[in-house]
Design a protein around this motif. Sequence first.
Motif, PDB file in Angstrom:
ATOM      1  N   LEU A 111      -7.687  11.232   2.334  1.00  0.00           N
ATOM      2  CA  LEU A 111      -9.115  11.073   2.603  1.00  0.00           C
ATOM      3  C   LEU A 111      -9.641  12.349   3.247  1.00  0.00           C
ATOM      4  CD1 LEU A 111      -9.150   7.433   4.035  1.00  0.00           C
ATOM      5  CD2 LEU A 111      -9.480   8.170   1.668  1.00  0.00           C
ATOM      6  N   LYS A 112     -10.959  12.496   3.311  1.00  0.00           N
ATOM      7  CA  LYS A 112     -11.554  13.705   3.868  1.00  0.00           C
ATOM      8  C   LYS A 112     -11.154  13.931   5.320  1.00  0.00           C
ATOM      9  CE  LYS A 112     -13.948  15.327   0.375  1.00  0.00           C
ATOM     10  NZ  LYS A 112     -15.399  15.215   0.291  1.00  0.00           N
TER      11      LYS A 112
ATOM     12  N   SER B   8       0.811  -1.215   0.000  1.00  0.00           N
ATOM     13  CA  SER B   8       0.000   0.000   0.000  1.00  0.00           C
ATOM     14  C   SER B   8       0.843   1.263   0.000  1.00  0.00           C
ATOM     15  CB  SER B   8      -0.950   0.004   1.200  1.00  0.00           C
ATOM     16  OG  SER B   8      -0.222   0.030   2.420  1.00  0.00           O
TER      17      SER B   8
ATOM     18  N   VAL C 283      -3.115   8.954   1.570  1.00  0.00           N
ATOM     19  CA  VAL C 283      -3.189   7.664   0.872  1.00  0.00           C
ATOM     20  C   VAL C 283      -2.347   7.630  -0.396  1.00  0.00           C
ATOM     21  CG1 VAL C 283      -5.451   7.080   1.823  1.00  0.00           C
ATOM     22  CG2 VAL C 283      -5.306   8.330  -0.361  1.00  0.00           C
TER      23      VAL C 283
ATOM     24  N   THR D  77     -11.162   3.928  -5.828  1.00  0.00           N
ATOM     25  CA  THR D  77     -11.315   3.192  -4.576  1.00  0.00           C
ATOM     26  C   THR D  77     -12.214   3.909  -3.578  1.00  0.00           C
ATOM     27  OG1 THR D  77      -9.102   2.253  -4.850  1.00  0.00           O
ATOM     28  CG2 THR D  77     -10.056   2.170  -2.630  1.00  0.00           C
ATOM     29  N   HIS D  78     -12.049   5.226  -3.469  1.00  0.00           N
ATOM     30  CA  HIS D  78     -12.733   5.976  -2.403  1.00  0.00           C
ATOM     31  C   HIS D  78     -13.777   6.963  -2.903  1.00  0.00           C
ATOM     32  CE1 HIS D  78      -9.879   4.408   0.549  1.00  0.00           C
ATOM     33  NE2 HIS D  78      -8.892   4.755  -0.250  1.00  0.00           N
TER      34      HIS D  78
ATOM     35  N   ALA E  52      -7.225   6.559  -6.425  1.00  0.00           N
ATOM     36  CA  ALA E  52      -7.916   6.896  -5.180  1.00  0.00           C
ATOM     37  C   ALA E  52      -9.396   7.160  -5.438  1.00  0.00           C
ATOM     38  CB  ALA E  52      -7.261   8.115  -4.537  1.00  0.00           C
ATOM     39  N   ARG E  53      -9.705   7.833  -6.529  1.00  0.00           N
ATOM     40  CA  ARG E  53     -11.124   8.092  -6.831  1.00  0.00           C
ATOM     41  C   ARG E  53     -11.851   6.792  -7.165  1.00  0.00           C
ATOM     42  NH1 ARG E  53     -12.064  13.204  -6.432  1.00  0.00           N
ATOM     43  NH2 ARG E  53     -10.482  14.767  -6.950  1.00  0.00           N
TER      44      ARG E  53
ATOM     45  N   ARG F 208     -14.607  10.737  -1.569  1.00  0.00           N
ATOM     46  CA  ARG F 208     -14.153  10.874  -0.176  1.00  0.00           C
ATOM     47  C   ARG F 208     -12.671  11.251  -0.099  1.00  0.00           C
ATOM     48  NH1 ARG F 208     -14.046   6.403   2.510  1.00  0.00           N
ATOM     49  NH2 ARG F 208     -14.336   4.952   0.769  1.00  0.00           N
ATOM     50  N   ILE F 209     -12.153  11.835  -1.172  1.00  0.00           N
ATOM     51  CA  ILE F 209     -10.745  12.245  -1.168  1.00  0.00           C
ATOM     52  C   ILE F 209     -10.621  13.718  -1.519  1.00  0.00           C
ATOM     53  CG2 ILE F 209      -9.975   9.946  -1.869  1.00  0.00           C
ATOM     54  CD1 ILE F 209      -9.304  11.294  -4.636  1.00  0.00           C
TER      55      ILE F 209
END
Length: 482
Positions: free
Chosen positions: A404-405, A346, A410, A371-372, A368-369, A375-376
Amino acid sequence: MAETLIDVDLCIIGAGSAGLSVAAGAAQLGLSTVLIERGEMGGDCLNTGCVPSKALLAAGKRATAHRMTDIPGIKGHEPDIDFGAVKGHVAATIAAIAPMDSQERFEGFGVKVIRASARFVGPDRVEAGDTVVRARHFVVAAGSRASIPPISGLDPDKVLTNESVFDLRDRPDHLLIIGGGPIGIEMAQAHRRLGCRVTVVDMGPILPRDDAVCVDELRAILSAEGIDIREHVGITRVEHGRDGNPQSVSLTIKAADGTQSELNGSHLLVAAGRKASVDGLGLDAAGVAHDRSGIKTDARLRSSNKRVFAVGDIAGGPQFTHIAGYQAGIVIRNICFRLPAKVDYSHMPWVTYTDPELAQTGLTEAAARKTHGDRIRVVEWPFAENDRAIAEKATVGRVRIVALKNGRIVGASILGAHAGELIGLWALAISRRLKIGAVAGMILPYPTLSEAGKRAAGVWYTPTLFSDRTRRLVRWLRRLPF
């Protein structure tokens, strides 16, 4: 000749970065250890990969420094480049590092080194020359080799790969490169700076695993240096030696809109990925599951035969020397200390050693978008607003941080001078699950490039810190007596 049978605790196949790391650790911890290598000690990294490529890139960077006119009072000029002598510098670099990977050094650790091809002849036995090794544990670290794509007319014996390009003493007039990954892009810039015309061809975008914003900026830099980059094109045919020169090559390429054209070059370098070196190892005899991508392993790097581990490129995971070293540590903990250590990629960093360098750890913005979702947040700081970068005329590039928020970091992407040296902080932050405030609150020496990362972290707080609500709070607080 009768075969000799020896019994040991550990048998390692392959003396590249991964195998050498395991051998050194195991032997010094007291395990009887055999290391089998049929080729050169040090493997690809020392002989045909990391070390020679960085030496060649350094030569290209030094040549470009002579051309630069960005500091008043210093006149740039075209350097006189002896390409063959530059390759001598590459060979000398390998020779300087080779003693660290030598057979003599590892025999000094107590490792028995066998220079032969290795082949499993059973679940607990390997044959190497006239020796059969029976071991409690095996580590397969046989590496990978350049993959040659199945293109009509392409003759593997008439192309350059990482295994042969560094032996080339005559400068190519026009180097065609198939593959826009890190190897292809690094070799493109190095050869361009050493006086070659260079064209890169890729069926997709260049550097697809890296941050798209940083890649866009790097692409523009490479193009400005004169590198012809052809993306999203297919190669329908290759023709060798049309002009009577066996090294010359013609590529018929097909663009996304269906139009066809021809590229003609003096040499062809294939940098289109790697193929795990599983052939000839007798893995079926050992009950080790594998396919073209390598040996199938679990998170502890054990194969389907639990006494056989796999590390490095042949393990089918990330193909980086530093990951091979990391995997070696996982295997040592499993074999020597009986700890169920598992890999965790990771926070894995990687670097493309162009000038400027492109470094990544954790997730890119796109990953990241995926996956999350939303929320980033992504924050960044350009080197054009870093005082050290301004002083050194190294203002291209940026630091981009994905969090993350709640502020937990990450991912990080850096394009700029010494990006490979700067990315380590962010890999540590991700591995320790730090929030962005930990970096924003650091005290760093001035002036340094590392301040760009701190300023990027500080951007996270700008909307809140300078909001109307905060200003109202400050106005209220100033009414209070000290």
